[in-house]
Design a protein around this motif. Structure first.
Motif, mmCIF file in Angstrom:
data_model
loop_
_atom_site.group_PDB
_atom_site.id
_atom_site.type_symbol
_atom_site.label_atom_id
_atom_site.label_comp_id
_atom_site.label_asym_id
_atom_site.label_seq_id
_atom_site.Cartn_x
_atom_site.Cartn_y
_atom_site.Cartn_z
ATOM 1 N N ILE A 1 0.846 -1.461 0.152
ATOM 2 C CA ILE A 1 -0.064 -0.051 -0.126
ATOM 3 C C ILE A 1 0.839 1.311 -0.053
ATOM 4 O O ILE A 1 0.643 2.325 -0.748
ATOM 5 C CB ILE A 1 -0.912 -0.031 1.328
ATOM 6 C CG1 ILE A 1 -2.065 1.144 0.987
ATOM 7 C CG2 ILE A 1 -0.121 0.069 2.767
ATOM 8 C CD1 ILE A 1 -2.835 0.829 -0.063
ATOM 9 N N VAL A 2 2.115 1.283 0.757
ATOM 10 C CA VAL A 2 2.986 2.412 0.906
ATOM 11 C C VAL A 2 3.828 2.375 -0.580
ATOM 12 O O VAL A 2 3.660 3.801 -1.048
ATOM 13 C CB VAL A 2 3.914 2.322 2.026
ATOM 14 C CG1 VAL A 2 5.070 3.454 1.753
ATOM 15 C CG2 VAL A 2 3.266 2.348 3.277
ATOM 16 N N VAL A 3 3.965 1.557 -1.329
ATOM 17 C CA VAL A 3 4.371 1.642 -2.520
ATOM 18 C C VAL A 3 3.534 2.144 -3.715
ATOM 19 O O VAL A 3 4.013 2.983 -4.427
ATOM 20 C CB VAL A 3 5.103 0.213 -3.018
ATOM 21 C CG1 VAL A 3 5.368 0.238 -4.470
ATOM 22 C CG2 VAL A 3 6.351 -0.330 -2.190
ATOM 23 N N VAL A 4 2.276 1.716 -3.645
ATOM 24 C CA VAL A 4 1.307 2.196 -4.592
ATOM 25 C C VAL A 4 1.177 3.774 -4.353
ATOM 26 O O VAL A 4 1.215 4.614 -4.971
ATOM 27 C CB VAL A 4 0.079 1.621 -4.336
ATOM 28 C CG1 VAL A 4 -1.215 2.110 -4.989
ATOM 29 C CG2 VAL A 4 0.053 0.083 -4.646
ATOM 30 N N PHE A 5 1.133 4.233 -2.938
ATOM 31 C CA PHE A 5 1.158 5.621 -2.561
ATOM 32 C C PHE A 5 1.907 6.338 -3.073
ATOM 33 O O PHE A 5 1.984 7.326 -3.766
ATOM 34 C CB PHE A 5 0.794 5.608 -0.940
ATOM 35 C CG PHE A 5 0.966 7.008 -0.553
ATOM 36 C CD1 PHE A 5 -0.181 7.990 -0.637
ATOM 37 C CD2 PHE A 5 2.220 7.510 0.040
ATOM 38 C CE1 PHE A 5 0.021 9.345 -0.070
ATOM 39 C CE2 PHE A 5 2.441 8.832 0.595
ATOM 40 C CZ PHE A 5 1.350 9.679 0.419
ATOM 41 N N ASP A 6 3.460 5.881 -2.913
ATOM 42 C CA ASP A 6 4.552 6.594 -3.551
ATOM 43 C C ASP A 6 4.535 6.682 -4.966
ATOM 44 O O ASP A 6 4.735 7.897 -5.248
ATOM 45 C CB ASP A 6 5.988 5.569 -2.815
ATOM 46 C CG ASP A 6 6.031 5.517 -1.451
ATOM 47 O OD1 ASP A 6 5.707 6.333 -0.753
ATOM 48 O OD2 ASP A 6 6.990 4.827 -1.171
ATOM 49 N N ALA A 7 4.113 5.637 -5.669
ATOM 50 C CA ALA A 7 4.099 5.650 -6.986
ATOM 51 C C ALA A 7 3.077 6.902 -7.483
ATOM 52 O O ALA A 7 3.518 7.493 -8.477
ATOM 53 C CB ALA A 7 3.781 4.508 -7.814
ATOM 54 N N VAL A 8 1.837 6.777 -6.959
ATOM 55 C CA VAL A 8 0.811 7.678 -7.389
ATOM 56 C C VAL A 8 1.602 9.253 -6.989
ATOM 57 O O VAL A 8 1.172 10.011 -7.873
ATOM 58 C CB VAL A 8 -0.450 7.349 -6.761
ATOM 59 C CG1 VAL A 8 -1.430 8.422 -7.008
ATOM 60 C CG2 VAL A 8 -0.854 6.314 -7.229
ATOM 61 N N VAL A 9 1.887 9.343 -5.879
ATOM 62 C CA VAL A 9 2.329 10.850 -5.450
ATOM 63 C C VAL A 9 3.700 11.329 -6.445
ATOM 64 O O VAL A 9 3.556 12.351 -7.157
ATOM 65 C CB VAL A 9 2.755 10.928 -3.987
ATOM 66 C CG1 VAL A 9 3.658 12.076 -3.762
ATOM 67 C CG2 VAL A 9 1.838 10.466 -3.071
ATOM 68 N N LEU A 10 4.630 10.551 -6.687
ATOM 69 C CA LEU A 10 5.672 10.881 -7.552
ATOM 70 C C LEU A 10 5.526 10.802 -8.871
ATOM 71 O O LEU A 10 5.896 11.736 -9.608
ATOM 72 C CB LEU A 10 6.913 9.730 -7.400
ATOM 73 C CG LEU A 10 7.383 9.660 -5.794
ATOM 74 C CD1 LEU A 10 8.676 8.735 -5.645
ATOM 75 C CD2 LEU A 10 7.817 11.013 -5.346
ATOM 76 N N PHE A 11 4.537 10.176 -9.245
ATOM 77 C CA PHE A 11 3.809 10.207 -11.002
ATOM 78 C C PHE A 11 3.337 11.236 -11.051
ATOM 79 O O PHE A 11 3.182 12.074 -12.093
ATOM 80 C CB PHE A 11 3.006 9.130 -11.247
ATOM 81 C CG PHE A 11 2.737 8.970 -12.511
ATOM 82 C CD1 PHE A 11 3.629 8.740 -13.599
ATOM 83 C CD2 PHE A 11 1.594 9.233 -13.025
ATOM 84 C CE1 PHE A 11 3.046 8.465 -14.978
ATOM 85 C CE2 PHE A 11 0.831 9.259 -14.064
ATOM 86 C CZ PHE A 11 1.679 8.935 -15.069
ATOM 87 N N THR A 12 2.333 11.860 -10.182
ATOM 88 C CA THR A 12 1.578 13.118 -10.186
ATOM 89 C C THR A 12 2.178 14.258 -9.845
ATOM 90 O O THR A 12 1.873 15.633 -10.192
ATOM 91 C CB THR A 12 0.428 12.792 -9.497
ATOM 92 O OG1 THR A 12 0.484 12.731 -7.984
ATOM 93 C CG2 THR A 12 -0.343 11.897 -9.828
ATOM 94 N N GLY A 13 3.420 14.118 -9.009
ATOM 95 C CA GLY A 13 4.116 15.445 -8.766
ATOM 96 C C GLY A 13 3.712 15.955 -7.595
ATOM 97 O O GLY A 13 4.122 17.098 -7.227
#
Length: 485
Positions: free
Chosen positions: A189-201
């Motif tokens: 769940i944290v990896v998914v959160f990280d990916a979404v945040v970093l992808f969206t800026g």
């Protein structure tokens, strides 16, 4: 599920421990079939990744070096890598359960080894007990959100203790399976959160604090390092499970390095993503004003309501995983000290079927229950008193033991040149680790009063109790020598 979790045919040494009763089939050695993946699950769960991102990370941002805080994980990870190099170099020479105790014994002598064992026992015991102060309110908050009536925190804490007692009594593979499921879920769940945040800026672009020397050194970087090093506690516990590892000489070093690498990268990237999610301009204010819900709020914003609820659930399971992992570590220190005559010998026998330190586990459960009952009777707040005070004790104790172990490695290879391979793992790396760890210990002691809420008694009492534990070792060693043991 990894195939290395499959238990072997039951096998225990049947020699009864001197001076203590043993039932038929019980032995003085633990047995298991843990491979690298299983040990990594065990020790990484002890580090409680989701619990760290939701707890120490906001504290490090608020009270430490703000947006530069993620870089402190890289600094702490580098120092601990030096420690790990020497630590794993000693693995073939530390032949007893109870890593710190065994390694310090080999390098600095039996008295120092016993003292380190008692200090480790106290440190991990207080850390396990402290986390109960978080999981009780955490479960209550979660269930209140599901319209379940609120109950006192200790009801859920003692319920958790009962489940941990059951799992700790049984074979280590069962605990490993439980921890593996929980760990994969919380990391995912944290990896998914990280990916979404970093992808969206994120809020206003990727945070630059992690690579900005000015931000890294801003605020109170010493406090930042303190919370960073606290986040790593547990990775070194791989060596505690050497008797239950399939091939200790290979499994323990690989598991130690892999665990350290995983948590270092995970903490640095995830704390960076959390800051990016709220924005550099708002990170410190958010961590200060609502640090306890910072992760849940950010997850709800980027992953939706379902994601926010899922983080709440997994935060609780992460705390449970940490408790279970530390319970297993404490039980093995009790087992090791019992086998060396420092605690009642009857605690140092393995279960005939589960090959677990069942009596040591039961003793650990009893002590934790007593600490929780004392906390309830004294009316201590579970978070600001039980958790904060006990984990402060643990942070001092474990960093002190890291430093002692590094010193023991240097001394051991200096005295036993036949065991030396080359200078880097035997002298240089542990020496560098020792210097860094002593600096970390000085930072923790310097800020200990703030950590324990300004209590002078605790500021003096924590180092004094650890010193007493260390001094108890030489006393017992001399008594044993006088008795011809």
């Amino acid at each position: 599920m990894p195939t290395d979790l499959t238990p072997p045919a039951p096998s225990v040494t049947t020699t009864a421990p001197p001076g203590g009763a043993s039932t038929p089939g019980e032995g003085t050695r633990l047995r298991g079939n843990l491979g690298v993946a299983s040990v990594v699950f065990m020790v990484t769960a002890a580090a409680s990744p989701l619990g760290v991102i939701g707890g120490p990370v906001p504290l490090g941002i608020a009270g430490g070096n703000g947006t530069g805080f993620p870089a402190t994980y890289l600094v702490a990870g580098a120092v601990l890598l030096f420690f790990a190099i020497g630590f794993t170099a000693m693995t073939p020479h530390g032949t007893a359960t109870g890593a710190f105790s065994s390694y310090v014994d080999r390098g600095l002598g039996r008295g120092a080894g016993l003292g380190a064992g008692f200090a480790a026992l106290l440190s991990y015991l207080t850390l396990e007990a402290g986390i109960y102060g978080l999981i009780g309110p955490g479960v209550d908050s979660l269930l209140v959100g599901a319209h379940v009536p609120s109950v006192p925190w200790w009801v859920y804490a003692l319920s958790t203790l009962a489940l941990v007692a059951f799992l700790g009594y049984r074979d280590i593979e069962l605990s490993g399976t439980v921890l593996a499921v929980g760990l994969v879920s919380e990391v995912l769940i944290v990896v998914v959160f990280d990916a979404v945040v970093l992808f969206t800026g994120g809020e206003s672009g990727l945070s630059s604090g992690i690579v900005s020397p000015r931000q890294i050194m801003s605020g109170a970087p010493g406090i930042g390092v303190l919370f960073a090093i606290l986040s790593f506690i547990g990775f070194e516990a791989a060596a505690v499970f050497r008797d239950e590892a399939r091939d200790p000489a290979r499994t323990i070093p690989r598991a130690t390095y892999l665990s350290l690498a995983l948590v270092s990268v995970f903490y640095a990237v995830s704390s960076w993503a959390l800051i990016t999610a709220v924005g550099d301009r708002h990170a410190v204010g958010t961590a200060t004003g609502s640090g306890g819900t910072m992760l849940a709020d950010a997850t709800r914003r980027y992953l939706g309501t379902v994601g926010g609820h899922l983080v709440q659930v997994l935060f609780v399971t992460s705390l449970f995983a940490g408790i279970l992992a530390f319970h297993n570590i404490v039980a093995r220190y009790v087992f090791a000290l019992s086998g060396r005559g420092a605690l009642p010998r009857s605690l140092g026998v393995a279960h005939p079927r589960f090959r677990s330190p069942h009596r040591a586990s039961n003793a650990t459960t009893a002590v934790i229950a007593a600490l929780l009952l004392i906390s309830v009777i004294a009316g201590l707040d579970p978070v600001t008193r039980v958790y904060a005070w006990l984990t402060s004790f643990a942070s001092v104790g474990v960093v002190l033991l890291y430093a002692m172990t590094s010193a023991a490695v240097v001394v051991f290879f200096a005295r036993h040149r036949a065991h030396r391979t080359w200078a880097w793992p035997n002298t240089v790396a542990p020496g560098l680790g020792l210097v860094g760890l002593l600096a970390f210990l000085a930072l923790i002691l310097r800020n200990l009063t703030a950590l324990v809420g300004g209590s002078t008694a605790l500021t003096i009492g924590i180092p004094a109790l650890l010193a007493a534990a260390l001094l108890l070792g030489p006393v017992l060693a001399r008594r044993a020598a006088g008795n011809g043991l």
